[in-house]
Design a protein around this motif. Structure first.
Motif, PDB file in Angstrom:
ATOM      1  N   ASP A   1      -6.641 -12.175  -2.990  1.00  7.44           N
ATOM      2  CA  ASP A   1      -6.109 -13.010  -1.912  1.00  7.44           C
ATOM      3  C   ASP A   1      -6.463 -12.361  -0.577  1.00  7.44           C
ATOM      4  OD1 ASP A   1      -3.874 -13.837   0.065  1.00  7.44           O
ATOM      5  OD2 ASP A   1      -3.632 -15.238  -1.605  1.00  7.44           O
ATOM      6  N   PRO A   2      -6.783 -13.163   0.449  1.00 10.07           N
ATOM      7  CA  PRO A   2      -7.172 -12.591   1.743  1.00 10.07           C
ATOM      8  C   PRO A   2      -6.192 -11.564   2.291  1.00 10.07           C
ATOM      9  CG  PRO A   2      -7.650 -14.926   1.740  1.00 10.07           C
ATOM     10  CD  PRO A   2      -6.928 -14.635   0.446  1.00 10.07           C
ATOM     11  N   LYS A   3      -4.897 -11.760   2.029  1.00  6.96           N
ATOM     12  CA  LYS A   3      -3.935 -10.796   2.560  1.00  6.96           C
ATOM     13  C   LYS A   3      -4.028  -9.458   1.846  1.00  6.96           C
ATOM     14  CE  LYS A   3      -0.145 -12.604  -0.331  1.00  6.96           C
ATOM     15  NZ  LYS A   3      -0.835 -13.821  -0.790  1.00  6.96           N
ATOM     16  N   HIS A   4      -4.630  -9.465   0.657  1.00  7.24           N
ATOM     17  CA  HIS A   4      -4.800  -8.221  -0.083  1.00  7.24           C
ATOM     18  C   HIS A   4      -6.105  -7.512   0.251  1.00  7.24           C
ATOM     19  CE1 HIS A   4      -2.171 -10.245  -3.410  1.00  7.24           C
ATOM     20  NE2 HIS A   4      -1.441  -9.770  -2.424  1.00  7.24           N
ATOM     21  N   THR A   5      -7.087  -8.299   0.694  1.00 10.24           N
ATOM     22  CA  THR A   5      -8.420  -7.725   0.914  1.00 10.24           C
ATOM     23  C   THR A   5      -8.757  -7.522   2.386  1.00 10.24           C
ATOM     24  OG1 THR A   5      -9.380  -9.956   0.843  1.00 10.24           O
ATOM     25  CG2 THR A   5      -9.279  -8.737  -1.235  1.00 10.24           C
ATOM     26  N   SER A   6      -7.795  -7.779   3.276  1.00 14.22           N
ATOM     27  CA  SER A   6      -8.059  -7.593   4.703  1.00 14.22           C
ATOM     28  C   SER A   6      -8.326  -6.122   5.008  1.00 14.22           C
ATOM     29  CB  SER A   6      -6.859  -8.081   5.523  1.00 14.22           C
ATOM     30  OG  SER A   6      -5.733  -7.261   5.266  1.00 14.22           O
ATOM     31  N   LYS A   7      -8.969  -5.883   6.117  1.00  6.55           N
ATOM     32  CA  LYS A   7      -9.317  -4.510   6.505  1.00  6.55           C
ATOM     33  C   LYS A   7      -8.068  -3.648   6.666  1.00  6.55           C
ATOM     34  CE  LYS A   7     -13.700  -5.556   8.818  1.00  6.55           C
ATOM     35  NZ  LYS A   7     -14.446  -5.488  10.108  1.00  6.55           N
ATOM     36  N   SER A   8      -7.038  -4.220   7.286  1.00 10.68           N
ATOM     37  CA  SER A   8      -5.824  -3.430   7.516  1.00 10.68           C
ATOM     38  C   SER A   8      -5.144  -3.043   6.202  1.00 10.68           C
ATOM     39  CB  SER A   8      -4.848  -4.208   8.404  1.00 10.68           C
ATOM     40  OG  SER A   8      -4.452  -5.417   7.763  1.00 10.68           O
ATOM     41  N   THR A   9      -5.102  -3.995   5.267  1.00  9.99           N
ATOM     42  CA  THR A   9      -4.471  -3.703   3.978  1.00  9.99           C
ATOM     43  C   THR A   9      -5.278  -2.683   3.189  1.00  9.99           C
ATOM     44  OG1 THR A   9      -3.485  -5.912   3.887  1.00  9.99           O
ATOM     45  CG2 THR A   9      -3.663  -4.698   1.809  1.00  9.99           C
ATOM     46  N   ARG A  10      -6.605  -2.855   3.197  1.00 14.36           N
ATOM     47  CA  ARG A  10      -7.458  -1.904   2.482  1.00 14.36           C
ATOM     48  C   ARG A  10      -7.322  -0.499   3.067  1.00 14.36           C
ATOM     49  NH1 ARG A  10     -11.435  -3.483  -1.002  1.00 14.36           N
ATOM     50  NH2 ARG A  10     -11.735  -5.733  -1.323  1.00 14.36           N
ATOM     51  N   ALA A  11      -7.263  -0.448   4.391  1.00 17.65           N
ATOM     52  CA  ALA A  11      -7.139   0.860   5.044  1.00 17.65           C
ATOM     53  C   ALA A  11      -5.814   1.516   4.691  1.00 17.65           C
ATOM     54  CB  ALA A  11      -7.263   0.687   6.554  1.00 17.65           C
ATOM     55  N   TRP A  12      -4.750   0.700   4.663  1.00 23.60           N
ATOM     56  CA  TRP A  12      -3.425   1.235   4.339  1.00 23.60           C
ATOM     57  C   TRP A  12      -3.386   1.764   2.909  1.00 23.60           C
ATOM     58  CZ3 TRP A  12       0.614   0.321   1.012  1.00 23.60           C
ATOM     59  CH2 TRP A  12       1.843   0.887   1.368  1.00 23.60           C
TER      60      TRP A  12
END
Length: 363
Positions: A269-280
């Motif tokens: 899901d986009p909310k899981h693969t966003s840059k901010s989430t991936r970085a976190w």
């Protein structure tokens, strides 16, 4: 003259026995109370065929030849969406005139039935390749590997959802009697979104949220304690409290005894693969499973969502408050054995994906 009945084999054998003893047609007919014409027919058949058995080939002849039947089977195997009317026209073009109903009956006799197609995600060639690669690279993993997974996902529960629909027994022209109808409400009459996680050791409490998540609030929404309300439970939460996600997931990992080498699973899901989430997630150092897109059938938690929705529908919640309470209650009741079975059979699921070359499976 059309025969009104078929005499039993025993009766026909008795006719032949009496005839062999020298009794005439008229006497046999009187002894057995059978018309003389029938006696003659039985005896003539025995003399010609040497048997009193019912011979094959009687009754109405089939309207479709074996060649036509083979054509119908090939046609529907190649194009399952073809209609009976289209098949009728195809046969008509080559001089075979039959009804669409005859075609349906013929196909049913061949084991081919009209069914509502299953709804599956649209898979591109890239998706299929990714799914196949995922299955091949994991199919030989030991069971211990899968037992260390924390499976996660979100789902939507509606107050008047499709799980409430049932068949009804009714008479003709009684479709709109109130007892035979299913009332509907716009937007499902209210709904709630749930996030949940499980492992082979069981489920953890479910997390409710009532907002559309994006990559800026994904971590903050999951800050909510699993199954616990807070003052900001149904409202956006400001970013910057990612440690609560750490608390929830790590608490689940501890309670489910996944060990130090556990793996975190989530979809793309986009909310899981966003840059901010991936970085976190990278900062956290969790081991994240690389997930193929468009693959809900590869996530065993989907089976638990199905179990949950069926269980909640049986309890017939009257409002969203009851819907929420029943959902949390039924999620907690899911047996550990059910979770263990889903995880232990995961290798079979992967083999099925390989068999269908990356396409969707029944799982």
């Amino acid at each position: 003259m059309v025969k009104s009945r078929e005499w039993s084999r025993k009766t026909r054998e008795e006719v032949i026995t009496l005839h062999r003893k020298g009794n005439g047609y008229k006497k046999i007919a009187k002894m057995l109370n059978i018309p003389r014409e029938t006696i003659g027919s039985i005896i003539r058949k025995f003399k010609a065929k040497g048997t009193v058995e019912t011979l094959p080939g009687r009754g109405r002849k089939k309207m479709l030849t074996s060649t036509a039947v083979r054509y119908l089977k090939r046609r529907v195997e190649k194009s399952p969406r073809v209609t009976a009317e289209e098949l009728r026209k195809d046969l008509s073009d080559v001089g075979t005139e039959v009804s669409a109903q005859t075609i349906r009956r013929t196909l049913r006799n061949e084991g081919l039935h009209a069914r509502t197609p299953r709804r599956t995600p649209l898979l591109s060639p890239k998706n299929k390749k990714s799914r196949l690669q995922y299955a091949k690279s994991h199919v030989d993993k030991p069971q211990k590997f899968w037992d260390s997974f924390l499976w996660t996902d979100e789902t939507k529960l509606e107050l008047f959802g499709p799980m409430d629909q049932r068949y009804v027994w009714r008479r003709k022209n009684k479709a709109y009697e109130e007892k035979n109808t299913f009332p509907t409400v716009k937007h499902g009459g209210g709904s709630l979104m749930l996030w949940g996680c499980f492992a082979s050791a069981g489920t953890m409490n479910s997390l409710q949220y009532q907002e559309i998540l994006d990559d800026n609030v994904m971590q903050s929404v999951t800050n909510l304690r699993l199954g616990r309300r807070t003052a900001s439970h149904c409202h956006p939460i400001s970013p910057g409290t990612e440690e609560i996600l750490d608390d929830n997931v790590m608490q689940s990992v501890t309670n489910l005894r996944l060990g130090r080498r556990w793996t975190f699973q989530q979809d793309n899901d986009p909310k899981h693969t966003s840059k901010s989430t991936r970085a976190w997630l990278q900062i956290k150092g969790w081991n994240i499973l690389e997930w193929p897109s468009q693959s809900p059938d590869l996530n065993p938690i989907e089976n638990l969502w199905w179990d949950l929705k069926k269980a909640v529908a049986v309890r017939k919640p009257k409002n969203v408050t009851e819907l929420e309470a029943f959902a949390h209650d039924e999620w907690a009741k899911i047996p550990v054995d059910r979770c263990k079975t889903l995880v232990s059979s995961y290798a079979s699921l992967l083999k099925a994906v390989i068999t269908v070359k990356g396409c969707c499976t029944k799982y």
